[in-house]
Scaffold this motif. Structure first.
Motif, mmCIF file in Angstrom:
data_model
loop_
_atom_site.group_PDB
_atom_site.id
_atom_site.type_symbol
_atom_site.label_atom_id
_atom_site.label_comp_id
_atom_site.label_asym_id
_atom_site.label_seq_id
_atom_site.Cartn_x
_atom_site.Cartn_y
_atom_site.Cartn_z
ATOM 1 N N UNK A 16 -19.226 9.878 -16.013
ATOM 2 C CA UNK A 16 -18.668 11.226 -15.899
ATOM 3 C C UNK A 16 -19.192 11.887 -14.628
ATOM 4 N N UNK A 17 -18.309 12.118 -13.653
ATOM 5 C CA UNK A 17 -18.710 12.672 -12.368
ATOM 6 C C UNK A 17 -19.090 14.152 -12.458
ATOM 7 N N UNK A 18 -18.804 14.797 -13.590
ATOM 8 C CA UNK A 18 -19.170 16.209 -13.733
ATOM 9 C C UNK A 18 -20.627 16.372 -14.153
ATOM 10 N N UNK A 19 -21.321 15.256 -14.397
ATOM 11 C CA UNK A 19 -22.700 15.298 -14.866
ATOM 12 C C UNK A 19 -23.661 14.800 -13.792
ATOM 13 N N UNK A 20 -24.839 15.379 -13.780
ATOM 14 C CA UNK A 20 -25.943 14.871 -12.969
ATOM 15 C C UNK A 20 -26.788 13.975 -13.858
ATOM 16 N N UNK A 21 -27.160 12.815 -13.375
ATOM 17 C CA UNK A 21 -27.889 11.841 -14.189
ATOM 18 C C UNK A 21 -29.221 11.486 -13.533
ATOM 19 N N UNK A 22 -30.268 11.400 -14.342
ATOM 20 C CA UNK A 22 -31.579 10.960 -13.875
ATOM 21 C C UNK A 22 -32.027 9.793 -14.746
#
Length: 331
Positions: free
Chosen positions: A150-156
């Motif tokens: 999902x490109x609307x989310x920032x992921x770490x």
């Protein structure tokens, strides 16, 4: 007019898609949110939203204003958080989503340690592998296995999960021992893991000495929950590729047996994800840092969960002393 509050109301209407959900997430009445947006439009002398009885659509001017306003509010919240975090303990309600297996076996058993470190944070933990509307449901962050798409989310990335291939003794006795991954497409059943977002069963992956194989499993049953996935394997419904931390006890008891041991599966990455429009506030930051430390201590893919902080307190308090209860309950 409180322009900042009106701006927040407008941004939330755009993100949730209607005034009712926006009002609910802001803990305001629908009338209040409607008036705030109308006052903002009057102040700007521009129509930001087209309203019908069924939906709300953003105008061209509204889309431009939303993009700048959302970034401005995120920067403002980040600034406020950076100042307040240096003055006081993180506080407030934090809404987190995660799969049931992580909650039951790793996170919740160690929550007393988090509570003792950050007693002013109250946690709402949503358990399940379902799709989440982060904005409408006011979810601050989620712990997810697998690489986010999902490109609307920032992921770490916060860790990895060791994965192996298993079957029950009853299944092996009835159908025999699979020897090659291709056997799972022709001769043997697997338990399918259903990806709710894609609407299809996930492939199974294998590697050996530089050779990589991805197969579409042949299955009689598929599920979309990790605990149900393991339960189906225990009942003899098929072969599974499961996280080691979930099946450690079953393997130790002999209820599950590792199969095709000369083939490996790449570890599954673990990510904390959160919406791009929501800054990584201090309470989220300390939870993520605590979670990273917890995963390192417990070696999620290779060891059972441990609780070093609680163990130390019990030793000091004496045998039989119970820890204080923790109220499990984001802003």
């Amino acid at each position: 007019m409180d322009q900042l509050s009106a701006m927040r109301a407008f941004v939330r209407v755009v993100e949730t898609g209607n005034f009712t959900r926006a009002a609910r997430s802001l803990d305001m009445s629908k009338t209040t949110v409607t008036n705030m947006v109308q006052n903002l439009e009057g102040h700007l002398k521009a129509k930001l939203l087209n309203r019908t009885t069924r939906q709300v659509a953003v105008t061209t001017e509204g889309a431009l204003y939303y993009e700048r306003a959302a970034q401005f509010l995120a920067d403002l919240d980040e600034l406020d958080g950076s100042i307040s975090s240096s003055q006081a303990q993180p506080s407030g309600r934090l809404r987190v989503e995660m799969a049931g297996a992580f909650a039951d076996l790793i996170v919740i058993p160690s929550l007393c340690d988090f509570y003792c470190r950050y007693p002013q944070i109250t946690l709402d933990i949503g358990v399940g592998d379902r799709l989440v509307d982060y904005i409408a449901e006011n979810v601050d962050c989620a712990l997810r296995a697998g690489t986010p798409t999902d490109q609307s989310l920032i992921a770490r990335k916060v860790g990895e999960i060791g994965m192996k291939t298993y079957a029950s003794p009853g299944f092996i006795e009835m159908f025999g021992m699979p020897e090659h991954p291709s056997d799972l497409e022709t001769r043997f059943f697997s338990v399918g893991y259903l990806n709710a977002q894609a609407g299809k069963v996930l492939p199974m992956e294998f590697r050996r000495e530089g050779e990589a194989i991805e197969i579409t499993p042949r299955y009689a049953v598929s599920v979309n929950d990790s605990r149900s996935y393991v339960a189906a394997a225990l009942s003899g419904m098929g072969v599974v590729q499961a996280p080691q931390f979930m099946v450690r006890e079953a393997v130790a008891k002999g209820d599950l047996i590792e199969v095709m041991t000369d083939w490996e599966r790449e570890p599954l990455p673990l990510y904390i994800v959160y919406p791009r429009t929501r800054h990584l506030g201090n309470k989220v930051r300390v939870f993520v840092d605590w979670l990273v430390k917890l995963l390192k201590e417990t070696s999620a893919g290779d060891a059972a969960p441990v609780r070093p902080a609680m163990a130390a307190r019990k030793k000091k308090a004496g045998a039989g002393t119970e820890p204080a209860p923790v109220a499990i309950a984001a802003e």
